[in-house]
Write an enzyme that holds these catalytic residues in place. Sequence first.
Site, short mmCIF file in Angstrom:
data_model
loop_
_atom_site.label_atom_id
_atom_site.label_comp_id
_atom_site.label_asym_id
_atom_site.label_seq_id
_atom_site.Cartn_x
_atom_site.Cartn_y
_atom_site.Cartn_z
N GLU A 484 60.14 51.64 79.12
CA GLU A 484 59.77 52.45 80.27
C GLU A 484 60.75 53.61 80.48
OE1 GLU A 484 57.13 52.56 81.86
OE2 GLU A 484 57.51 53.45 83.80
N THR A 595 45.31 64.66 83.71
CA THR A 595 46.49 63.85 83.38
C THR A 595 46.12 62.41 83.03
OG1 THR A 595 48.78 63.45 84.02
CG2 THR A 595 47.10 63.07 85.72
#
Length: 615
Positions: A484, A595
Amino acid sequence: GPGAPGAGLGGGRKGAGAAAFRLSEKFALLLVFSAFATLCFGAIFFLPDPSKLLSGVLFHAAPARAPPADPRPGPGARAQDPLARIRENHERALREAKDTLQKPPEEIQRDILRDKAEVARDQQREPEPEHGLPALDFAPPVGVENREPADPAVAEKRAKIAEMMKHAWDNYKLYAWGLNELKPISRGGHSSSLFGNIKGATIVDALDTLFIMGMKDEFQEAKLWIEKNLDFNVNAEISVFEVNIRFVGGLLSAYYLSGEEIFRKKAVELGVKLLPAFHTPSGIPWALLNMKSGIGRNWPWASGGSSILAEFGTLHLEFMHLSHLSGNPIFAEKVMNIRTVLNKLKKPKGLYPNYLNPSSGQWGQHHVSVGGLGDSFYEYLLKAWLMSDETDLEAKRMYFDAVQAIETHLIRKSSGGLTYIAEWKGGLLEHKMGHLTCFAGGMFALGARGAPEALAQHYLELGAEIARTCHESYNRTFMKLGPEAFRFDGGVEAIATRQNEKYYILRPEVIETYMYMWRLTHNPKYRKWAWEAVEALESHCRVTGGYSGLRDVYLAHENYDDVQQSFFLAETLKYLYLIFSDDDLLPLEHWIFNTEAHLLPVLRADKKEVEVKEK
Ligand code: DMJ
């Protein structure tokens, strides 16, 4: 009794002692009172919001882009230390109260009346959700013929990716049909508070991927479900950003690909339901909105009640299309006003802070990020210019100015030669890059088209360098899937050092950058890296019940998070499929990816209903 404190203050003198006694009594009372007042303030600002407790979202409310908590002392420490935070918020509350009290009552009254009048004016202009739509000639979509790639090896890889989509879809259908997402291990539905009670996130998010991959039956069953079940009349709070990018974006994309009216109708209906989010003094929308009452608010953790840059800055593309498809300019006006507010503000070092207060119209904390909380704002500036057939010069200027400031203040090279984008915390750099930030490689490369000739090559190379860094973040893990967030400090490069940054939730950003780099350079390494990702997904994320995220990509055994995110079908698999397709499938000159990788056609200058002009 009265003797003791007086004796302490007044020494041996009797009369003075008695007076001092009364004084100290008052002092003690004052102390008790101010302690009580502090407690009340604490209760107002820091007790959890009961509405959230009731709906059970307290521990799930962080948006997809919120970075995980930073437990380090140092620049971020003030915000982490609960006492410091309490003190900070207490002081802020006092300051705000003082500001208001300093205004003469007539002015306060005037402000209230002005805000009310503005909201009422807006409400009158907002269309009713069930209003009919004007007739529109549907322009057949460009570049959607699904031809086999000429190279059989490439065709085989592409077929494998279509099979992955089928596996993800079939399992969703089997175990979680109609719910938001699939839990592939426990084989049931997964619901996220981001969508309130709206259902079917995976169905809407997957629509255009199904279409592009030629999965006609699946597309039809998705359409039928939407016709019968997709309902926005829900009495629950949703994230305006998430609902916009996934639901509005997914429906618009499905309309532009298929021409089916139901998708246009649902997209506009949902767009109308989102309009009350803009009822704020500045017109900067709330992050959260109750779809039934139309009451909005911001994330309780966001700096001083601020709205988030990446959230209010990621509505533009969809809202321009909503105006185009409904013939109602209100959607475009709302997002153009966000621009106006931003353009009036002074930017620290030319950078856009992640936080903006919708009431005062002023920046909150000066934190800047091209990852979580900031990212798609920059993406939408560039894409607004591209989607306007390169006529929205204001967006172009804002994009290149922002990128220049980002290059100066945030982009650094590690001693090992890896270019990365750090985070800016009020002037101090945190040498950390998020998986989310990896989308920027593709953005820089795509933006090369608009750069002055001398800089075009530079932006393409910057995109390539970010792609290489992000590939390294994958390559340096056991699972060959990226964490992440990864760091460039404490002797490491492109490696996650904190346990709470080691997870991978099927995110697309690195593959998204490979897709743009492949299309724009045709360097075979991008197909090679994309295929490595396919193999890693198959080895470590695929389970009998679908695909799951992983809790730690550095471990030798899988620790599943048991969620098949809807963006895995919307984005990760779509970008992979495009990497192994020829360039005439969805040419970049005709299509803009929102997006969430949903497709919006370029609005040709001669056909536009809503004109966008440089101010
Ligand atoms: C998606 O919802 C979108 O890509 C968004 O822009 C960021 N978060 C997820 C994917 O990581």
